[in-house]
Design a protein around this motif. Structure first.
Motif, PDB file in Angstrom:
ATOM      1  N   ALA A 112       0.824  -1.208   0.000  1.00 50.86           N
ATOM      2  CA  ALA A 112       0.000   0.000   0.000  1.00 50.86           C
ATOM      3  C   ALA A 112       0.863   1.266   0.000  1.00 50.86           C
ATOM      4  N   ALA A 113       1.779   1.362   0.956  1.00 50.66           N
ATOM      5  CA  ALA A 113       2.573   2.586   1.097  1.00 50.66           C
ATOM      6  C   ALA A 113       3.550   2.749  -0.069  1.00 50.66           C
TER       7      ALA A 113
ATOM      8  N   ASP B 120       9.819  -5.303  -5.228  1.00 53.55           N
ATOM      9  CA  ASP B 120       9.154  -6.204  -4.269  1.00 53.55           C
ATOM     10  C   ASP B 120       9.589  -7.631  -4.564  1.00 53.55           C
TER      11      ASP B 120
ATOM     12  N   ASN C 251     -11.146  -1.877   3.200  1.00 56.78           N
ATOM     13  CA  ASN C 251     -11.600  -0.746   4.026  1.00 56.78           C
ATOM     14  C   ASN C 251     -10.476   0.294   3.926  1.00 56.78           C
TER      15      ASN C 251
ATOM     16  N   SER D 164       7.758  -9.676   5.741  1.00 51.13           N
ATOM     17  CA  SER D 164       9.068 -10.064   6.284  1.00 51.13           C
ATOM     18  C   SER D 164       9.552  -8.969   7.224  1.00 51.13           C
TER      19      SER D 164
ATOM     20  N   GLU E  92       3.522   0.586   7.547  1.00 53.05           N
ATOM     21  CA  GLU E  92       3.448  -0.231   8.759  1.00 53.05           C
ATOM     22  C   GLU E  92       4.799  -0.513   9.398  1.00 53.05           C
TER      23      GLU E  92
ATOM     24  N   PHE F 183      -4.571   1.639   6.552  1.00 53.16           N
ATOM     25  CA  PHE F 183      -4.348   2.081   5.167  1.00 53.16           C
ATOM     26  C   PHE F 183      -4.185   3.600   5.115  1.00 53.16           C
TER      27      PHE F 183
HETATM   28  P1  FDA Z   1       2.297  -3.913   2.980  1.00 51.36           P
HETATM   29  O1  FDA Z   1       2.320  -5.140   3.800  1.00 51.36           O
HETATM   30  O2  FDA Z   1       1.054  -3.518   2.293  1.00 51.36           O
HETATM   31  O3  FDA Z   1       3.424  -3.992   1.862  1.00 51.36           O
HETATM   32  C1  FDA Z   1       4.736  -4.396   2.138  1.00 51.36           C
HETATM   33  C2  FDA Z   1       5.330  -4.929   0.853  1.00 51.36           C
HETATM   34  O4  FDA Z   1       6.723  -5.152   1.060  1.00 51.36           O
HETATM   35  C3  FDA Z   1       4.732  -6.266   0.445  1.00 51.36           C
HETATM   36  O5  FDA Z   1       4.319  -6.211  -0.917  1.00 51.36           O
HETATM   37  C4  FDA Z   1       5.869  -7.273   0.641  1.00 51.36           C
HETATM   38  O6  FDA Z   1       5.858  -8.316  -0.313  1.00 51.36           O
HETATM   39  C5  FDA Z   1       7.084  -6.374   0.472  1.00 51.36           C
HETATM   40  N1  FDA Z   1       8.263  -6.890   1.136  1.00 51.36           N
HETATM   41  C6  FDA Z   1       8.378  -7.341   2.402  1.00 51.36           C
HETATM   42  N2  FDA Z   1       9.638  -7.734   2.629  1.00 51.36           N
HETATM   43  C7  FDA Z   1      10.347  -7.496   1.487  1.00 51.36           C
HETATM   44  C8  FDA Z   1      11.691  -7.721   1.108  1.00 51.36           C
HETATM   45  N3  FDA Z   1      12.565  -8.266   1.957  1.00 51.36           N
HETATM   46  N4  FDA Z   1      12.056  -7.378  -0.146  1.00 51.36           N
HETATM   47  C9  FDA Z   1      11.148  -6.849  -1.015  1.00 51.36           C
HETATM   48  N5  FDA Z   1       9.864  -6.635  -0.722  1.00 51.36           N
HETATM   49  C10 FDA Z   1       9.471  -6.955   0.531  1.00 51.36           C
HETATM   50  N6  FDA Z   1      -5.909  -2.049   7.012  1.00 51.36           N
HETATM   51  C11 FDA Z   1      -6.921  -1.182   6.799  1.00 51.36           C
HETATM   52  O7  FDA Z   1      -6.744   0.020   7.001  1.00 51.36           O
HETATM   53  N7  FDA Z   1      -8.138  -1.633   6.347  1.00 51.36           N
HETATM   54  C12 FDA Z   1      -8.375  -2.952   6.099  1.00 51.36           C
HETATM   55  O8  FDA Z   1      -9.458  -3.332   5.625  1.00 51.36           O
HETATM   56  C13 FDA Z   1      -7.329  -3.870   6.357  1.00 51.36           C
HETATM   57  N8  FDA Z   1      -7.535  -5.210   6.201  1.00 51.36           N
HETATM   58  C14 FDA Z   1      -6.498  -6.078   6.348  1.00 51.36           C
HETATM   59  C15 FDA Z   1      -6.712  -7.444   6.149  1.00 51.36           C
HETATM   60  C16 FDA Z   1      -5.676  -8.337   6.293  1.00 51.36           C
HETATM   61  C17 FDA Z   1      -5.922  -9.812   6.096  1.00 51.36           C
HETATM   62  C18 FDA Z   1      -4.388  -7.856   6.648  1.00 51.36           C
HETATM   63  C19 FDA Z   1      -3.227  -8.798   6.787  1.00 51.36           C
HETATM   64  C20 FDA Z   1      -4.176  -6.500   6.874  1.00 51.36           C
HETATM   65  C21 FDA Z   1      -5.218  -5.605   6.741  1.00 51.36           C
HETATM   66  N9  FDA Z   1      -5.042  -4.238   6.970  1.00 51.36           N
HETATM   67  C22 FDA Z   1      -6.089  -3.372   6.782  1.00 51.36           C
HETATM   68  C23 FDA Z   1      -3.716  -3.685   7.317  1.00 51.36           C
HETATM   69  C24 FDA Z   1      -3.064  -3.137   6.032  1.00 51.36           C
HETATM   70  O9  FDA Z   1      -3.123  -4.115   5.023  1.00 51.36           O
HETATM   71  C25 FDA Z   1      -1.612  -2.759   6.289  1.00 51.36           C
HETATM   72  O10 FDA Z   1      -1.499  -1.930   7.412  1.00 51.36           O
HETATM   73  C26 FDA Z   1      -1.031  -2.065   5.069  1.00 51.36           C
HETATM   74  O11 FDA Z   1      -1.057  -2.919   3.944  1.00 51.36           O
HETATM   75  C27 FDA Z   1       0.414  -1.617   5.339  1.00 51.36           C
HETATM   76  O12 FDA Z   1       0.937  -1.093   4.156  1.00 51.36           O
HETATM   77  P2  FDA Z   1       2.494  -1.203   3.887  1.00 51.36           P
HETATM   78  O13 FDA Z   1       2.701  -0.735   2.472  1.00 51.36           O
HETATM   79  O14 FDA Z   1       3.259  -0.556   4.962  1.00 51.36           O
HETATM   80  O15 FDA Z   1       2.816  -2.751   3.955  1.00 51.36           O
END
Ligand code: FDA
Length: 395
Positions: free
Chosen positions: A13-14, A33, A51, A173, A368, A381
């Motif tokens: 997302a971010a 990624d 959401n 991770s 996150e 989000f």
């Molecule tokens: P995000 O997890 O989205 O992205 C991180 C990326 O980094 C991933 O694509 C991953 O593959 C990549 N990555 C990790 N390690 C790496 C590495 N070593 N090398 C390269 N790439 C790497 N929140 C909300 O507001 N409303 C909602 O409805 C929901 N629902 C929800 C459902 C479920 C099942 C989960 C698990 C989570 C939610 N959330 C949520 C939380 C929300 O999804 C979460 O807070 C955000 O996706 C965080 O965004 P980020 O971009 O920080 O991390």
């Protein structure tokens, strides 16, 4: 040599939002990624409808709705790119949405519409490199060198958007935390948040038969409480009220649960007694709560027999059992099911306006991976969008 204005690690997302915003500002960006597909958490969230924000979020309540060592840290980004700003982006793209409850906004159609929009935004001028693992990030005279499985990239700025530890099977991770530590930045203790809680064997023996039952409840931990649905599971407790409180709960803590919030169970039982005192006390409580739950509460209160045989003191005792039920979970379901990771890169290491590490110029942390965790309901989000937008203005 592959040189960019900024390299963004993580196409979640971010990372995607930051990339799309920076490309729109004319910057040369690469988003990397290790996963094969971008934005997986956007895609699976909210039952596939994401959401994506919460319209109840205000500058006044924001410090309450985010868990962090410093809840004021998020204010800068959240107030410069607000829920209304995100709604405007979504509206401009023609993506329809609706409000469910408590200000929670969901898409009418698939969440993948937003992923597609963000990917298009990145690809409008930047590179999206999927299936690419990051092997090392090093500081150079010109900024940073990012060694990946697909070659070496260079940029004066690196944005870490690799998220938290929840749901490892879709790419999560601890990479971002390790990278922060590699650069000498403090990372706060991390633990699963927005997660179902589990009971010890002896408690499960009593509650597991209730698995599948949902009731409106007020779940309290100290002064913090949430009024939402509570769900009994075969491992312990879940449902929005439990997920919310789980971000505050620590191992060893107990929770106080009101299974009939806003009601006076003692008075309601007294009224039933005045009319039909001959019924069993658990039958009377089963008029007010689901039957199996009523049986459990009566047993835990140590009562039995006819309702008429119990005076007001016993009814008050039963009401206290139902409305101030003490439970002591032993753990949580962990990162396998947690929606978020509580904790992360310490906020005092970062500039609140740019999300840049104060001690490592050019290195940003967004989303996150930072020690900012929102309530259930679109807050996480929104933090991803707001922190991504803030970094995108300076990369
Ligand atoms: P995000 O997890 O989205 O992205 C991180 C990326 O980094 C991933 O694509 C991953 O593959 C990549 N990555 C990790 N390690 C790496 C590495 N070593 N090398 C390269 N790439 C790497 N929140 C909300 O507001 N409303 C909602 O409805 C929901 N629902 C929800 C459902 C479920 C099942 C989960 C698990 C989570 C939610 N959330 C949520 C939380 C929300 O999804 C979460 O807070 C955000 O996706 C965080 O965004 P980020 O971009 O920080 O991390």
């Amino acid at each position: 040599m592959d040189t960019y204005d900024a390299i963004i690690l993580g196409a979640g997302a971010a990372g995607l939002f930051c990339g799309a915003e920076a490309v729109a500002r004319g910057r040369r960006i690469a988003v990397l990624d290790h996963a094969a597909r971008p934005g997986e958490k956007i895609r699976i969230s909210g039952g596939g409808r994401c959401n994506f924000t919460n319209r109840d979020l205000t500058r006044q309540n924001a410090t309450d709705r985010f868990v962090s060592e410093n809840p004021r840290f998020a204010l800068s980004a959240l107030s410069r790119f607000t829920a209304a700003d995100m709604i405007a982006r979504v509206d401009a793209a023609g993506i329809a949405w609706h409000e469910k409850h408590l200000g929670q906004l969901f898409f009418d159609g698939k969440a993948s519409q937003l992923v597609d929009l963000l990917v298009e935004g990145v690809q409008a001028g930047g590179a999206l490199r999927l299936g690419t693992s990051v092997e090392a990030v090093r500081q150079t005279e010109a900024g940073f060198e990012v060694v990946t499985s697909e070659g070496v990239l260079h940029a004066p700025r690196v944005v870490v958007a690799t998220g938290g530890k929840s749901i490892p099977k879709i790419g999560a991770s601890p990479f971002g935390y390790r990278l922060a530590e590699q650069f000498g930045l403090r990372v706060t203790e991390t633990r699963p948040g927005l997660v179902p809680l589990t009971f010890a064997e002896q408690d499960l023996a009593r509650t597991a038969p209730l698995s599948g039952i949902a009731v409106p409840a007020r779940v309290a931990h100290g002064k913090r409480s949430f009024d939402e649905a509570l769900l009994f599971t075969h491992r312990g407790l879940s449902g929005p009220a439990i997920l919310q409180i789980s971000s505050y709960w620590r191992e060893g803590d107990s929770l106080t649960i009101d299974l009939a919030p806003g009601r006076d169970i003692a008075a309601e039982l007294a009224a039933i007694r005045a009319e039909t005192g001959r019924i069993a006390i658990h039958t009377a409580l089963a008029r007010l709560l689901p039957e199996k739950l009523a049986h459990l509460i009566v047993a835990e209160a140590g009562l039995s027999g006819r309702l008429a045989d119990h005076g007001n003191k016993a009814l008050a005792q039963l009401a206290a059992q139902a409305q101030a039920w003490q439970v002591r979970p032993v753990g949580s379901e962990g990162y396998r099911t947690a929606e978020v990771t509580v904790g992360g890169v310490a906020t005092d290491e970062l500039d609140a306006k740019t999300l840049e590490a104060k001690r490592v110029p050019g290195l940003h942390f967004i989303g996150e991976v930072v020690d900012v965790t929102g309530w259930l309901g679109g807050y996480n989000f929104q933090w991803a969008w707001s922190s991504a937008w803030a970094a995108a203005q300076v990369i």
